[in-house]
Design a protein around this motif. Structure first.
Motif, short mmCIF file in Angstrom:
data_model
loop_
_atom_site.label_atom_id
_atom_site.label_comp_id
_atom_site.label_asym_id
_atom_site.label_seq_id
_atom_site.Cartn_x
_atom_site.Cartn_y
_atom_site.Cartn_z
N SER A 192 5.97 -4.06 -56.36
CA SER A 192 4.84 -3.14 -56.44
C SER A 192 3.94 -3.21 -55.21
O SER A 192 2.93 -2.51 -55.14
CB SER A 192 4.00 -3.45 -57.70
N SER A 193 4.28 -4.06 -54.25
CA SER A 193 3.41 -4.29 -53.10
C SER A 193 3.15 -3.01 -52.31
O SER A 193 4.05 -2.21 -52.05
CB SER A 193 4.02 -5.33 -52.17
N ASN A 194 1.89 -2.84 -51.94
CA ASN A 194 1.50 -1.71 -51.11
C ASN A 194 0.16 -2.08 -50.50
O ASN A 194 -0.88 -1.95 -51.13
CB ASN A 194 1.40 -0.42 -51.94
N ALA A 195 0.19 -2.56 -49.27
CA ALA A 195 -1.01 -3.09 -48.62
C ALA A 195 -2.11 -2.04 -48.51
O ALA A 195 -3.30 -2.34 -48.71
CB ALA A 195 -0.68 -3.63 -47.23
N ALA A 196 -1.74 -0.79 -48.22
CA ALA A 196 -2.74 0.26 -48.05
C ALA A 196 -3.45 0.54 -49.38
O ALA A 196 -4.68 0.65 -49.42
CB ALA A 196 -2.08 1.53 -47.52
N LYS A 197 -2.67 0.64 -50.45
CA LYS A 197 -3.28 0.89 -51.76
C LYS A 197 -4.10 -0.32 -52.22
O LYS A 197 -5.15 -0.16 -52.85
CB LYS A 197 -2.20 1.22 -52.79
N ALA A 198 -3.61 -1.53 -51.90
CA ALA A 198 -4.36 -2.74 -52.28
C ALA A 198 -5.73 -2.74 -51.61
O ALA A 198 -6.75 -3.03 -52.24
CB ALA A 198 -3.57 -3.98 -51.89
N SER A 199 -5.76 -2.42 -50.31
CA SER A 199 -7.02 -2.36 -49.58
C SER A 199 -7.94 -1.28 -50.15
O SER A 199 -9.16 -1.49 -50.28
CB SER A 199 -6.75 -2.08 -48.10
N TYR A 200 -7.35 -0.15 -50.54
CA TYR A 200 -8.13 0.96 -51.11
C TYR A 200 -8.80 0.53 -52.42
O TYR A 200 -9.99 0.78 -52.63
CB TYR A 200 -7.20 2.14 -51.35
N HIS A 201 -8.05 -0.14 -53.28
CA HIS A 201 -8.61 -0.56 -54.57
C HIS A 201 -9.65 -1.67 -54.39
O HIS A 201 -10.63 -1.73 -55.14
CB HIS A 201 -7.49 -1.03 -55.50
N MET A 202 -9.48 -2.53 -53.38
CA MET A 202 -10.49 -3.55 -53.15
C MET A 202 -11.78 -2.92 -52.64
O MET A 202 -12.89 -3.37 -52.99
CB MET A 202 -9.97 -4.59 -52.14
N GLN A 203 -11.66 -1.87 -51.83
CA GLN A 203 -12.85 -1.14 -51.38
C GLN A 203 -13.56 -0.51 -52.57
O GLN A 203 -14.80 -0.53 -52.66
CB GLN A 203 -12.45 -0.06 -50.37
N LEU A 204 -12.79 0.04 -53.50
CA LEU A 204 -13.38 0.65 -54.69
C LEU A 204 -14.04 -0.41 -55.57
O LEU A 204 -15.09 -0.16 -56.18
CB LEU A 204 -12.32 1.40 -55.49
N PHE A 205 -13.43 -1.59 -55.65
CA PHE A 205 -14.03 -2.69 -56.40
C PHE A 205 -15.41 -3.04 -55.83
O PHE A 205 -16.40 -3.13 -56.56
CB PHE A 205 -13.13 -3.92 -56.36
#
Length: 233
Positions: free
Chosen positions: A196-209
């Motif tokens: 499920s890894s996706n660095a771009a999406k991970a960064s996006y969700h951390m920004q939203l957090f």
């Protein structure tokens, strides 16, 4: 208050892990050493509490130690949890913890130490002093607590979030943080070394957090502040 399942369902849906007839890639509960979404939920709760410790604030009666120097609340004081931070003392609660008494007023540490030179041990607290920057684990009370006295007060402190062990457990924090929990969990799943890894999406969700936490902090800062008061039991 929302259940853990309410957040887990949102995360599973975002991961497209709720397809009928298909085995979930990310089970809610860990099995045979695997990591489950509950593990990510507990990590998200700790992350929220780190930035907003007030979400896990506890106000209850505790028993003070002899003398002026006090450790922040813990089980040895009759507290329900071990404190991770200290807010302050509110009012006296008598020698049995059941009789509300006078309010306890905050004081500057250096001022309280001057008063302490003139104070005699007593069964009632008038002032407390706490300086997180000097020692976050210790605060002081005045007058000092006698060696042979039971002195109870009402205190407010921060505790670690309760560990979630079942989807049926309540989150233990305000529902307002649910979306922040979802984004932190998705960031953790998507940043791992897995299918499920996706660095771009991970960064996006951390920004939203971080945005969710920041927005909650801004809203809370705009709310009217109640005047300090001490009422009945």
């Amino acid at each position: 208050m929302l259940l853990a399942a309410d957040v887990l369902r949102l995360v599973s849906g975002a991961l497209q892990d709720l397809e009928p007839g298909m085995e979930a890639r990310w089970p809610w509960e860990a099995d045979e050493g695997r990591v489950g979404l509950l593990d990510f939920l507990n990590a998200a709760l700790r992350a929220v509490a780190l930035q907003r410790p007030d979400c896990c604030a506890v106000t209850e009666v505790i028993r003070l130690e002899p003398g002026m120097r006090q450790q922040i609340p813990g089980k040895r004081h009759g507290a329900s949890s071990e404190a991770t931070g200290f807010c302050g003392l509110i009012r006296n609660m008598g020698c049995d913890g059941e009789h509300p008494g006078p309010a306890i007023v905050s004081a500057q540490p250096d001022v309280l130490m001057v008063w302490a030179d003139m104070a005699r041990p007593a069964g009632m607290v008038e002032n407390f002093a706490y300086d997180r920057a000097v020692n976050a684990q210790v605060y002081y009370v005045c007058p000092p607590i006698p060696e042979d006295a039971d002195v109870y007060v009402e205190a407010t402190y921060y505790a670690a979030p309760k560990k979630i062990v079942s989807p049926d457990d309540r989150l233990g924090i305000a529902d307002d943080y649910a979306q922040a929990l979802v984004h932190h969990m998705l960031a953790s799943v998507l940043s791992g070394d897995n299918e499920s890894s996706n660095a771009a999406k991970a960064s996006y969700h951390m920004q939203l957090f971080n945005a969710q936490i920041g927005a909650k902090t801004q809203v809370d800062a705009m709310l009217p502040k109640a005047k300090n008061s001490v009422g009945g039991a």
